[in-house]
Write an enzyme that holds these catalytic residues in place. Structure first.
Site, PDB file in Angstrom:
ATOM      1  CG  ASP A  28      -3.078 -10.451  -1.571  1.00  0.00           C
ATOM      2  OD1 ASP A  28      -2.602 -10.367  -0.423  1.00  0.00           O
ATOM      3  OD2 ASP A  28      -3.764  -9.554  -2.066  1.00  0.00           O
ATOM      4  CG  ASN A  42      -6.552  -0.273  -8.768  1.00  0.00           C
ATOM      5  OD1 ASN A  42      -6.923  -0.768  -7.705  1.00  0.00           O
ATOM      6  ND2 ASN A  42      -5.633  -0.841  -9.528  1.00  0.00           N
ATOM      7  CG  HIS A  47      -6.369  -3.627  -5.906  1.00  0.00           C
ATOM      8  ND1 HIS A  47      -5.130  -3.273  -6.398  1.00  0.00           N
ATOM      9  CD2 HIS A  47      -6.226  -3.555  -4.560  1.00  0.00           C
ATOM     10  CE1 HIS A  47      -4.307  -3.013  -5.411  1.00  0.00           C
ATOM     11  NE2 HIS A  47      -4.952  -3.170  -4.275  1.00  0.00           N
ATOM     12  CD  GLU A  86      -4.271  -4.546  -9.658  1.00  0.00           C
ATOM     13  OE1 GLU A  86      -5.104  -3.710  -9.235  1.00  0.00           O
ATOM     14  OE2 GLU A  86      -3.059  -4.475  -9.378  1.00  0.00           O
TER      15      GLU A  86
END
Ligand code: F6R
Length: 245
Positions: free
Chosen positions: A67, A136, A138, A143
């Protein structure tokens, strides 16, 4: 899915570096998927140390990163382009044109996402993808709630991810709101995946990932359906799992 326990962060990093080095030596034209963030820093340090001591060559390796932030120039100190140069590319013999990250300054980001998918395909796919995990769940910047079928795309970062990454920016308001990330299905096409998990702040998500049914609210849970996933986790990260077994 295999899990290897490491005593601490450094042992986790060493184990990951050994695995990567072994692959590079066996397959000099390896296509290596890379991650940024705090977790893989130690792995890159071990790869650099090996290069200084043993000159393991990356001349035929191609890398593709997961990313990059949108709206951050490539040569800006907080870009993932800069991170990869600082932590790895500037210290080994990989030709820089064989290192790939999404070009988030491209005028048409949708076209850039398509180009990135095609690039990975034209390279013959990712042989080994290195991953970290967000608290979380990801992977990449996919996400919670991201469809498992997603391919490389532009995503909005959650408030919690932006807060966590704020430490890398002078001003928390400078943390970008968007990024281009490989999609979940792009990651899942990798031939082998190595997930690194370190520290007590990751213990709960690792427990969740391994104990709860696969669901899109925990993007990393899809990894349970991949044929060749290795988790290298340190004791702190494995604590909650051990407590509940
Ligand atoms: C980084 C990436 C992210 C990180 C994750 C964990 O390229 O795609 O998914 O791997 O946010 O970050 P750290 O390692 O900083 O806890």
């Amino acid at each position: 899915m295999e899990i290897i326990e490491a005593q601490n962060y450094d042992e986790m990093s060493q184990k990951a570096a050994h695995l990567i080095l072994d692959k590079v030596k066996r397959t000099p034209s390896l296509v290596l998927g890379l991650a940024t963030g705090g977790t893989p820093v130690g792995t890159y340090q071990h790869l650099v140390k090996d290069y200084q001591e043993n000159q393991t060559s990356y001349r035929h390796v191609h890398t593709v990163n997961l990313d990059e932030y949108v709206g951050v120039e490539k040569d800006h100190p907080t870009s993932y382009h800069t991170y990869m140069k600082d932590h790895l590319f500037n210290h080994i013999d990989i030709p820089i044109q064989q290192t790939h990250l999404p070009d988030t300054m491209a005028p048409d980001l949708q076209a850039e996402c398509q180009r990135y998918e095609e690039l990975i395909e034209n390279l013959g796919g990712i042989d080994l993808q290195l991953l970290g995990i967000g608290v979380n769940g990801h992977i990449g910047f996919n996400e919670p709630g991201t469809p498992f079928a997603s391919t490389t795309n532009v995503v909005e970062l959650t408030a919690s991810t932006r807060e966590k990454n704020a430490c890398y920016f002078d001003n928390p308001f400078d943390v970008p709101k968007h990024a281009v990330t490989m999609g979940v299905s792009t990651i899942m096409k990798s031939k082998q995946i190595v997930l690194l998990v370190s520290g007590k702040q990751k213990a709960h998500i690792l427990y969740k990932l391994l104990s709860e049914p696969t669901n899109e609210q925990v993007p990393a849970s899809i990894l349970k359906h991949h044929k060749n996933v290795l988790i290298i986790a340190d004791r702190e990260a494995l604590a909650e799992l051990k407590q509940n077994c």
